[in-house]
Design an enzyme around this catalytic site. Structure first.
Site, PDB file in Angstrom:
ATOM      1  CB  CYS A 135     112.337 -33.500  21.739  1.00  7.28           C
ATOM      2  SG  CYS A 135     112.587 -32.687  23.368  1.00  7.28           S
ATOM      3  CG  HIS A 169     113.657 -31.451  18.416  1.00  6.23           C
ATOM      4  ND1 HIS A 169     112.807 -30.700  18.987  1.00  6.23           N
ATOM      5  CD2 HIS A 169     114.509 -32.000  19.597  1.00  6.23           C
ATOM      6  CE1 HIS A 169     112.866 -30.466  20.346  1.00  6.23           C
ATOM      7  NE2 HIS A 169     114.029 -31.246  20.505  1.00  6.23           N
ATOM      8  CG  ASN A 193     114.211 -28.621  23.170  1.00  3.51           C
ATOM      9  OD1 ASN A 193     112.859 -28.774  22.774  1.00  3.51           O
ATOM     10  ND2 ASN A 193     115.137 -29.643  23.525  1.00  3.51           N
TER      11      ASN A 193
HETATM   12  N1  COA Z   1     125.513 -21.350  32.430  1.00  4.78           N
HETATM   13  C1  COA Z   1     126.886 -21.349  32.791  1.00  4.78           C
HETATM   14  N2  COA Z   1     127.334 -22.399  32.823  1.00  4.78           N
HETATM   15  C2  COA Z   1     126.606 -23.569  32.549  1.00  4.78           C
HETATM   16  C3  COA Z   1     125.382 -23.711  32.238  1.00  4.78           C
HETATM   17  C4  COA Z   1     124.707 -22.212  32.462  1.00  4.78           C
HETATM   18  N3  COA Z   1     123.184 -22.504  31.834  1.00  4.78           N
HETATM   19  N4  COA Z   1     124.705 -24.808  32.199  1.00  4.78           N
HETATM   20  C5  COA Z   1     126.000 -25.769  32.606  1.00  4.78           C
HETATM   21  N5  COA Z   1     127.143 -24.921  32.530  1.00  4.78           N
HETATM   22  C6  COA Z   1     128.442 -25.172  33.094  1.00  4.78           C
HETATM   23  C7  COA Z   1     128.653 -26.685  33.517  1.00  4.78           C
HETATM   24  O1  COA Z   1     128.383 -26.556  34.948  1.00  4.78           O
HETATM   25  C8  COA Z   1     130.161 -27.165  33.328  1.00  4.78           C
HETATM   26  O2  COA Z   1     130.754 -26.537  34.204  1.00  4.78           O
HETATM   27  P1  COA Z   1     131.986 -27.117  34.797  1.00  4.78           P
HETATM   28  O3  COA Z   1     133.087 -27.471  33.356  1.00  4.78           O
HETATM   29  O4  COA Z   1     132.775 -26.371  35.780  1.00  4.78           O
HETATM   30  O5  COA Z   1     131.610 -28.321  35.392  1.00  4.78           O
HETATM   31  C9  COA Z   1     130.396 -26.184  32.009  1.00  4.78           C
HETATM   32  O6  COA Z   1     129.302 -25.424  32.003  1.00  4.78           O
HETATM   33  C10 COA Z   1     130.241 -27.103  30.745  1.00  4.78           C
HETATM   34  O7  COA Z   1     129.144 -28.049  30.830  1.00  4.78           O
HETATM   35  P2  COA Z   1     128.650 -28.957  29.725  1.00  4.78           P
HETATM   36  O8  COA Z   1     127.477 -29.549  30.139  1.00  4.78           O
HETATM   37  O9  COA Z   1     130.074 -29.899  29.544  1.00  4.78           O
HETATM   38  O10 COA Z   1     128.509 -28.132  28.587  1.00  4.78           O
HETATM   39  P3  COA Z   1     128.066 -28.426  26.941  1.00  4.78           P
HETATM   40  O11 COA Z   1     128.960 -27.804  25.997  1.00  4.78           O
HETATM   41  O12 COA Z   1     127.904 -30.014  26.819  1.00  4.78           O
HETATM   42  O13 COA Z   1     126.620 -27.724  26.874  1.00  4.78           O
HETATM   43  C11 COA Z   1     124.336 -28.405  26.656  1.00  4.78           C
HETATM   44  C12 COA Z   1     125.428 -28.258  27.748  1.00  4.78           C
HETATM   45  C13 COA Z   1     123.137 -29.038  27.684  1.00  4.78           C
HETATM   46  C14 COA Z   1     123.831 -27.201  26.195  1.00  4.78           C
HETATM   47  C15 COA Z   1     124.635 -29.339  25.813  1.00  4.78           C
HETATM   48  O14 COA Z   1     125.180 -30.676  26.225  1.00  4.78           O
HETATM   49  C16 COA Z   1     123.522 -29.766  24.862  1.00  4.78           C
HETATM   50  O15 COA Z   1     122.903 -29.197  24.217  1.00  4.78           O
HETATM   51  N6  COA Z   1     123.041 -31.250  25.112  1.00  4.78           N
HETATM   52  C17 COA Z   1     121.949 -31.694  24.233  1.00  4.78           C
HETATM   53  C18 COA Z   1     120.703 -31.513  25.127  1.00  4.78           C
HETATM   54  C19 COA Z   1     119.567 -31.780  24.231  1.00  4.78           C
HETATM   55  O16 COA Z   1     119.760 -31.620  22.882  1.00  4.78           O
HETATM   56  N7  COA Z   1     118.435 -31.979  24.677  1.00  4.78           N
HETATM   57  C20 COA Z   1     117.245 -32.202  24.379  1.00  4.78           C
HETATM   58  C21 COA Z   1     117.080 -33.558  23.446  1.00  4.78           C
HETATM   59  S1  COA Z   1     115.616 -33.432  22.851  1.00  4.78           S
END
Ligand code: COA
Length: 318
Positions: free
Chosen positions: A114, A245, A275
């Site tokens: 990214c 980004h 993304n």
């Molecule tokens: N739909 C519904 N529920 C989902 C889901 C989806 N698409 N994806 C994850 N969940 C659930 C998880 O299983 C978890 O459930 P649980 O509490 O029962 O275990 C819950 O939602 C919370 O998950 P979590 O991963 O803690 O959520 P979050 O608020 O951290 O959001 C991201 C997840 C991935 C959106 C976030 O962490 C993020 O954006 N991270 C950075 C990613 C990034 O920038 N990547 C690229 C860098 S280049």
């Protein structure tokens, strides 16, 4: 005379097919509410069968060349950032070179996931400042849909396909003020693809520890932004446009808040593109240039963070 490099044209391209959150919710256990609330993403573009990273890059490049009012004969280098090349080799850059009908100069891919576009821009800027190139086509293009595990709701809802390009050229006037690149390979296992030619002899799928990536992103992005401002004796309040980004709207708004920047000074496309990895900055940049938000003389800051980890920033006087 000091040699500077300036962006003289931008272009971008998105595959025609749009996939909404509601459509994804039919095949994985997710919902429009969850995706919008946690990421700000509402839809993404997905490449058609047979439509490759090189095809997308080619279209974006044609638009950038047109905007810069230069022909392919005027380009002496193509630097293409991608983590989803058409093939292991030859490089996607040489495929694009061929699609453009360019038989002179050089073309190569770079891989910083990214952060790829910021890395590619830094390389092109240095080639120009070292006197090794005069006009460079810098491209970020991806087909992440091809490396997603479409059964993994924690990753498949986050990414999309697309491409963006700029023409960077030698100039007497200031343009790219500085670029700042970082990486720390200790974190490779937080965001990676579980395949590759030398390990599994397969392409593999993207794997990510989302919350941990999120925590690192906020810290690394704030620090590289401050580093680029300090290197040029600017304050946070001097920034006219942040072109980040586009990974997650919460990261974008968090970074803007940290910088004390009004939210309407941040170019946001993540809601419509999701993304798109190395393509996200040039896609956002092209949108803000074409709709007239970014104006000559303004201070534009691009920043990105990606797998590796890699992260970086480019400060530009437009
Ligand atoms: N739909 C519904 N529920 C989902 C889901 C989806 N698409 N994806 C994850 N969940 C659930 C998880 O299983 C978890 O459930 P649980 O509490 O029962 O275990 C819950 O939602 C919370 O998950 P979590 O991963 O803690 O959520 P979050 O608020 O951290 O959001 C991201 C997840 C991935 C959106 C976030 O962490 C993020 O954006 N991270 C950075 C990613 C990034 O920038 N990547 C690229 C860098 S280049």
């Amino acid at each position: 005379m000091t040699i500077h490099s300036r962006i003289s044209g931008t272009g971008s391209f998105l595959p025609e097919r749009i996939v909404t959150n509601a459509e994804l919710a039919k095949t994985v256990d997710t919902s429009d509410e969850w995706i919008v609330e946690r990421t700000g993403i509402r839809q993404r573009h997905i490449a058609a069968e047979g439509e490759t990273t090189a095809n997308i890059a080619h279209q974006a490049a044609l638009r950038a060349l047109d905007a810069a009012a230069v022909s392919i004969a005027d380009i002496d280098l193509v630097v293409l950032a991608t983590a989803t090349p058409d093939n292991t080799f030859p490089s996607t850059a040489t495929k694009v070179q061929s699609l453009l009908g360019m038989t002179h100069g050089a073309a190569f891919d770079i891989q910083a996931v990214c952060s790829g576009f910021v890395y590619a821009l830094a390389i092109a800027d240095n080639f120009i400042k070292a006197g090794q190139a005069e006009r460079v086509l810098v491209i970020g293009a991806e087909t992440f849909s091809r490396i997603l595990d479409w059964e993994d709701r924690t990753t498949c809802v986050l990414f999309g396909d697309g491409g963006g390009a700029v023409v960077l050229e030698k100039s007497e006037k200031e343009g790219i003020l500085s670029t700042h690149l970082h990486s720390d390979g200790r974190y490779g296992n937080l965001l990676y693809v579980d395949g590759g030619p030398s390990t599994t002899q397969s392409v593999g799928h993207l794997r990510m520890s989302g919350p941990e990536v999120f925590r690192h992103a906020v810290v690394n992005l704030a620090s590289v932004v401050d580093e680029s401002l300090a290197a040029n004796n600017y304050q946070r309040s001097d920034i006219d446009w942040l072109v980040p980004h586009q990974a997650n709207l919460r990261i974008l708004t968090g970074t803007a808040r940290k910088l004390g920047l009004a939210q309407d000074r941040v170019v946001v496309t993540v809601d419509r593109h999701a993304n798109t990895s190395a393509a996200s900055i040039p896609l956002a940049l092209d949108e803000a240039v074409r709709d007239g938000r970014i104006q000559e003389g303004q201070l534009v800051l691009m920043e990105a963070m990606g797998g590796g980890f890699t992260w970086g920033a480019a400060l530009v006087r437009w």
